[in-house]
Write a protein that holds these residues in place. Structure first.
Motif, PDB file in Angstrom:
ATOM      1  N   TRP A 126      30.647  -9.927  31.297  1.00  0.00           N
ATOM      2  CA  TRP A 126      30.859  -8.852  29.660  1.00  0.00           C
ATOM      3  C   TRP A 126      29.765 -10.313  28.211  1.00  0.00           C
ATOM      4  CZ3 TRP A 126      34.477  -9.756  33.065  1.00  0.00           C
ATOM      5  CH2 TRP A 126      35.682  -8.369  34.030  1.00  0.00           C
ATOM      6  N   TYR A 127      29.689  -9.332  27.949  1.00  0.00           N
ATOM      7  CA  TYR A 127      29.111 -10.458  26.034  1.00  0.00           C
ATOM      8  C   TYR A 127      29.812 -11.314  26.179  1.00  0.00           C
ATOM      9  CZ  TYR A 127      26.642  -6.390  24.969  1.00  0.00           C
ATOM     10  OH  TYR A 127      24.972  -5.765  24.821  1.00  0.00           O
ATOM     11  N   PRO A 128      28.900 -12.765  26.225  1.00  0.00           N
ATOM     12  CA  PRO A 128      29.343 -13.783  25.797  1.00  0.00           C
ATOM     13  C   PRO A 128      30.713 -14.480  24.907  1.00  0.00           C
ATOM     14  CG  PRO A 128      27.157 -13.989  25.720  1.00  0.00           C
ATOM     15  CD  PRO A 128      27.777 -12.031  25.374  1.00  0.00           C
ATOM     16  N   ARG A 129      31.344 -15.005  24.845  1.00  0.00           N
ATOM     17  CA  ARG A 129      32.684 -15.234  23.603  1.00  0.00           C
ATOM     18  C   ARG A 129      32.776 -16.165  23.671  1.00  0.00           C
ATOM     19  NH1 ARG A 129      38.030 -12.628  26.388  1.00  0.00           N
ATOM     20  NH2 ARG A 129      38.646 -13.663  24.925  1.00  0.00           N
ATOM     21  N   GLU A 130      33.882 -17.040  23.297  1.00  0.00           N
ATOM     22  CA  GLU A 130      34.689 -18.173  23.240  1.00  0.00           C
ATOM     23  C   GLU A 130      35.911 -18.392  23.378  1.00  0.00           C
ATOM     24  OE1 GLU A 130      34.663 -21.784  19.743  1.00  0.00           O
ATOM     25  OE2 GLU A 130      33.264 -20.979  19.210  1.00  0.00           O
ATOM     26  N   ILE A 131      35.789 -19.280  24.270  1.00  0.00           N
ATOM     27  CA  ILE A 131      37.972 -19.545  24.793  1.00  0.00           C
ATOM     28  C   ILE A 131      38.266 -20.493  23.799  1.00  0.00           C
ATOM     29  CG2 ILE A 131      39.501 -19.091  26.364  1.00  0.00           C
ATOM     30  CD1 ILE A 131      37.370 -17.357  26.802  1.00  0.00           C
ATOM     31  N   ASN A 132      38.741 -19.843  22.787  1.00  0.00           N
ATOM     32  CA  ASN A 132      39.583 -21.614  22.092  1.00  0.00           C
ATOM     33  C   ASN A 132      41.356 -20.939  21.735  1.00  0.00           C
ATOM     34  OD1 ASN A 132      39.480 -19.959  20.124  1.00  0.00           O
ATOM     35  ND2 ASN A 132      38.008 -19.793  18.778  1.00  0.00           N
ATOM     36  N   ARG A 133      41.386 -20.680  22.474  1.00  0.00           N
ATOM     37  CA  ARG A 133      43.059 -21.127  22.515  1.00  0.00           C
ATOM     38  C   ARG A 133      44.021 -20.376  23.794  1.00  0.00           C
ATOM     39  NH1 ARG A 133      45.107 -15.850  22.053  1.00  0.00           N
ATOM     40  NH2 ARG A 133      43.898 -13.803  21.931  1.00  0.00           N
TER      41      ARG A 133
END
Length: 328
Positions: A126-133
């Motif tokens: 899938w498109y890139p994303r940031e994991i931050n929570r």
């Protein structure tokens, strides 16, 4: 007066050189961080450029200096990963192109974030994303990149319950058939279920792990593309294709290398508990931490004479880095 002036001149030269050394170390550390990020994004040429530039600043430094050893290690790892990538490309195993990535709305919810700090990136499929929570979810097959000064703890939502921790400049992927693909960095892996089985992969090694009881291990990808495995809890059995299987008990360490397993080594669990960021860097300790302390106490009572040591990297199946800690 001339003597006093000479002392001032010597002190001036000392401080100039000392400040220069500190400045150079900051530059080298910055280049290291940039190189690791470039390597995790697949740009191995740029990564090697950063690492080689950093090595240029270390020409006059002893080869035993920690920064020299780290830069040299990253160069070897990056060259190895570059060779693997070229091999896959020649074999027709091309990476997913950007235009072929799926929408985030289509992403499945297979893996759950228990704890997270710093910057963790999710790429591929899938498109890139940031994991931050805490509480974020993502799908099987994602490649996670943990940047410097970051960490993540995650669990599989459905199916066999495995939990993984990772900190500081690491990269890995989880596949739905219990395959854990560790590209670089250090990790802990554990399951509180019985009769579990999974596959652990590194750039050049594939190992099957089986355990009848709940287990916990620590592992790290080595310079030569293998895996360092430390048993923390439970007895595990490890298998490589065309190699005899081997079992580990708590406090035992082994290197799984492209040409087979190394000999077993014993390490002190209590030392590991206080020196490993996999245990200490998160807000909450791992759920097995109390049992690990009990196991460390049992080990200490059984051992009359021991050396407190930390086992580092492996270059071959007989060449290990072991640092004995001072007793204080």
């Amino acid at each position: 007066m001339k003597y006093l002036a000479l002392i001032k001149w010597v002190l001036f030269i000392f401080f100039v050189f000392d400040a220069g050394a500190v400045s150079s170390e900051k530059i080298v550390q910055s280049l290291l961080d940039k190189g690791k990020i470039a390597a995790e994004s697949g740009d191995f040429n740029l990564a090697l450029n950063h690492f080689n530039t950093a090595m240029g600043y270390l020409r006059q430094v002893s080869k035993t200096h920690p920064l020299f050893e780290e830069v040299e290690k990253q160069i070897r790892i990056t060259k190895g990963r570059s060779l693997v990538a070229r091999y896959k490309k020649r074999s027709g195993l091309k990476p997913t192109g950007k235009n072929e990535l799926l929408s985030l709305r289509e992403e499945t919810e297979d893996i759950y974030i228990n704890q997270c700090f710093g910057t963790v990136l999710a790429r591929e499929i899938w498109y890139p994303r940031e994991i931050n929570r805490k509480g974020a979810v993502f799908g099987f097959g994602r490649r996670l990149t943990i940047l410097p000064s970051a960490g993540v703890e995650l669990s599989i939502k459905n199916g066999p319950e495995f939990t993984i921790r990772s900190v500081e400049a690491a990269s890995f992927a989880i596949h739905e058939n219990q395959i854990f693909d560790f590209h670089s960095g250090s990790f802990s892996l554990y399951s509180l279920e019985k009769n579990t089985r999974c596959t652990i992969k590194s750039p050049l090694v594939e190992v099957s792990l089986e355990s009848e009881d709940p287990f916990a291990i620590m592992l790290a990808v080595t310079t030569n593309g293998g895996i360092k495995i430390i048993d923390l809890l439970g007895e595990i059995e490890l298998k490589q294709k065309q190699q005899p299987s081997i079992s580990l008990r708590p406090g035992q360490l082994i290197f799984s290398l492209p040409n087979g397993f190394s000999r077993k080594m014993n390490i002190e669990l209590s030392t590991l508990m206080v020196t490993s960021k996999l245990m200490t860097a998160f807000e909450k300790p791992p759920v097995f931490f109390k049992k690990l302390k009990q196991q460390a106490l049992i080990q200490a009572l059984r051992t009359k004479k021991r050396f407190r040591s930390v086992v580092g990297d492996a270059k071959t199946n007989s060449d290990f880095q072991i640092k004995v800690l001072d007793e204080k």
